[in-house]
Design a protein around this motif. Structure first.
Motif, short mmCIF file in Angstrom:
data_model
loop_
_atom_site.label_atom_id
_atom_site.label_comp_id
_atom_site.label_asym_id
_atom_site.label_seq_id
_atom_site.Cartn_x
_atom_site.Cartn_y
_atom_site.Cartn_z
N THR A 172 0.84 -1.20 0.00
CA THR A 172 0.00 0.00 0.00
C THR A 172 0.88 1.25 0.00
OG1 THR A 172 -1.77 -1.13 1.19
CG2 THR A 172 -1.76 1.29 1.27
N VAL A 173 0.56 2.21 -0.87
CA VAL A 173 1.37 3.41 -1.02
C VAL A 173 0.58 4.63 -0.54
CG1 VAL A 173 2.63 4.90 -2.62
CG2 VAL A 173 2.61 2.40 -2.97
N LEU A 174 1.11 5.32 0.47
CA LEU A 174 0.53 6.55 0.99
C LEU A 174 1.41 7.72 0.57
CD1 LEU A 174 -1.42 8.18 2.80
CD2 LEU A 174 0.01 7.56 4.76
N LEU A 175 0.84 8.65 -0.20
CA LEU A 175 1.59 9.79 -0.72
C LEU A 175 1.17 11.07 -0.01
CD1 LEU A 175 3.43 11.21 -2.84
CD2 LEU A 175 1.40 11.33 -4.32
N ASN A 176 2.14 11.76 0.56
CA ASN A 176 1.93 13.07 1.17
C ASN A 176 2.43 14.13 0.18
OD1 ASN A 176 3.44 14.80 4.02
ND2 ASN A 176 1.53 15.21 2.98
N ASP A 177 1.53 14.88 -0.43
CA ASP A 177 1.92 15.89 -1.42
C ASP A 177 2.44 17.12 -0.68
OD1 ASP A 177 2.32 17.52 -3.55
OD2 ASP A 177 0.26 17.50 -4.30
N SER A 178 3.62 16.96 -0.11
CA SER A 178 4.26 18.02 0.66
C SER A 178 5.77 17.82 0.64
CB SER A 178 3.75 18.00 2.11
OG SER A 178 4.33 19.03 2.87
N PRO A 179 6.55 18.87 0.38
CA PRO A 179 6.13 20.21 -0.01
C PRO A 179 5.21 20.16 -1.24
CG PRO A 179 8.49 20.13 0.41
CD PRO A 179 8.02 18.74 0.40
N PHE A 180 4.21 21.00 -1.22
CA PHE A 180 3.13 20.87 -2.19
C PHE A 180 3.60 21.04 -3.63
CE2 PHE A 180 -0.37 22.91 -4.64
CZ PHE A 180 -1.19 21.79 -4.71
N THR A 181 3.16 20.10 -4.47
CA THR A 181 3.40 20.16 -5.91
C THR A 181 2.04 20.12 -6.60
OG1 THR A 181 5.53 19.02 -5.71
CG2 THR A 181 4.48 19.00 -7.87
N PRO A 182 1.66 21.18 -7.32
CA PRO A 182 0.32 21.25 -7.89
C PRO A 182 0.09 20.30 -9.07
CG PRO A 182 1.60 23.16 -8.56
CD PRO A 182 2.42 22.42 -7.56
N VAL A 183 1.18 19.84 -9.70
CA VAL A 183 1.06 18.93 -10.84
C VAL A 183 1.83 17.65 -10.53
CG1 VAL A 183 1.46 18.57 -13.30
CG2 VAL A 183 0.87 20.86 -12.45
#
Length: 338
Positions: A172-183
């Motif tokens: 299972t892969v949990l992705l934290n989009d941080s530092p934020f990347t809009p694309v």
């Protein structure tokens, strides 16, 4: 049994294996009465050097709760390398897979005000050398885990490769989009199972207008879930700072929910504390979710527990330095009253 005791009782069930790929930083931290404005100088406390890095923080938080955690990343050839690895080892993290490279380890410069708010400047250092070749070489150890934790303080190609390798192996892969990347790369979206973002990041990522008055209580979370699914995620946790979090789970149609009307949307109440320093609280939340998922918890269960763990972290200074063991968190919030 109280809600707190029921949630904190989950601490007794923490087990399983977590892999974390990403950053380790030495946090150079100063506290001030208030954060300085542009061009302004303010007086600060004596400088403290504390262990940090979003991925290192997440790994430490999960290990302190009792998960079997393996860290993958890189440190430099400076004194901070031994400092960072030593602190992670003390937290119970396996650092045998960490790469050593020539040059500086990752660092952050953090200013914290009297209200616990902070500003952070990140210098990648050795974290920039965590490349696809390294992740590929660590594949066997990396994919032995139940869950993989990723954030974006590492090169995006590396993050994508790690997600893909683990997804192919059933991790299972949990992705934290941080530092934020809009694309986000389509390959990364396809390989990640669960997204973790705050409310502002969610709005930007999905192209949703934030409430004009800043009040998320009346927000249409069902519409947000549908936008999330169109974007490529069936599951997400959206953190709301001091207002708790929201779990969006398109697979939970048959489950009773805390949010009336849509069982796929669960609002998680905040745990109120007198905050001293919010540095690393989001990472302790992420680490708790990783530990919970590795232990077979439902996503909403992991998020409820994470509210307590991150609240505990806000009562101390620094990131990893403020994290508690399962016993300390249970003692702080009365979870032994069962």
């Amino acid at each position: 049994m109280s809600d707190a005791s029921e949630t904190l009782g989950l601490l007794d069930r923490i087990h399983g294996t977590v892999s974390v790929v990403g950053s380790m930083n030495a946090d150079y931290t100063v506290t001030t009465e208030r954060l300085p404005g542009p061009g302004e100088t303010v007086n600060g406390s004596p400088l403290r050097i504390l262990p940090g890095g979003k991925s290192g923080n997440q790994a430490a938080a999960a290990a302190l709760l009792g998960a079997d955690v393996r860290m993958f990343g890189a440190v430099g050839s400076d004194a901070n390398a031994d400092f960072l690895l030593g602190k992670l080892t003390d937290a119970g993290v396996d650092v045998s897979g960490v790469r050593h490279v020539t040059g500086a380890s990752g660092t952050t410069v953090i200013t914290v005000d009297a209200n616990g708010e902070n500003t952070i400047v990140y210098s990648p250092g050795s974290n920039a050398s965590v490349d696809v070749e390294y992740v590929t070489s660590a594949r066997d150890a990396l994919t032995e885990a139940d869950v993989l934790g990723l954030c974006l303080e590492s090169p995006i190609d590396t993050v994508t490769a790690a997600a893909r390798l683990c997804r192919e192996s059933g991790v299972t892969v949990l992705l934290n989009d941080s530092p934020f990347t809009p694309v986000l790369p389509p390959e990364l979206i396809a390989a990640a199972d669960i997204l973790l973002v705050n409310e502002h990041e969610m709005a930007q990522l999905l192209g949703i207008d934030e409430p004009a008055d800043g009040d998320w209580n009346g927000f249409d979370w069902t519409a947000a879930l549908e936008r999330l699914r169109a974007f490529g995620f069936e599951k997400a946790i959206v953190t709301l700072g001091g207002d708790g979090s929201v779990v969006l789970d398109a697979t939970a149609a048959g489950r009773s929910s805390a949010t009336a009307g849509d069982p796929r949307v669960t609002r998680i109440a905040p745990v109120r504390v007198d905050a001293v320093d919010t540095t690393g609280c989001g990472d302790s939340f992420m680490g708790t979710v990783l530990a919970g998922l590795a232990s077979g918890f439902e996503l909403h269960e992991a998020a409820r527990l994470a509210s307590y763990v991150s609240a505990y972290a806000a009562t101390g200074h620094g990131a990893q330095a403020s994290y508690g063991t399962a016993a300390r968190i249970r003692e702080r919030f009365g979870g032994d009253e069962r």
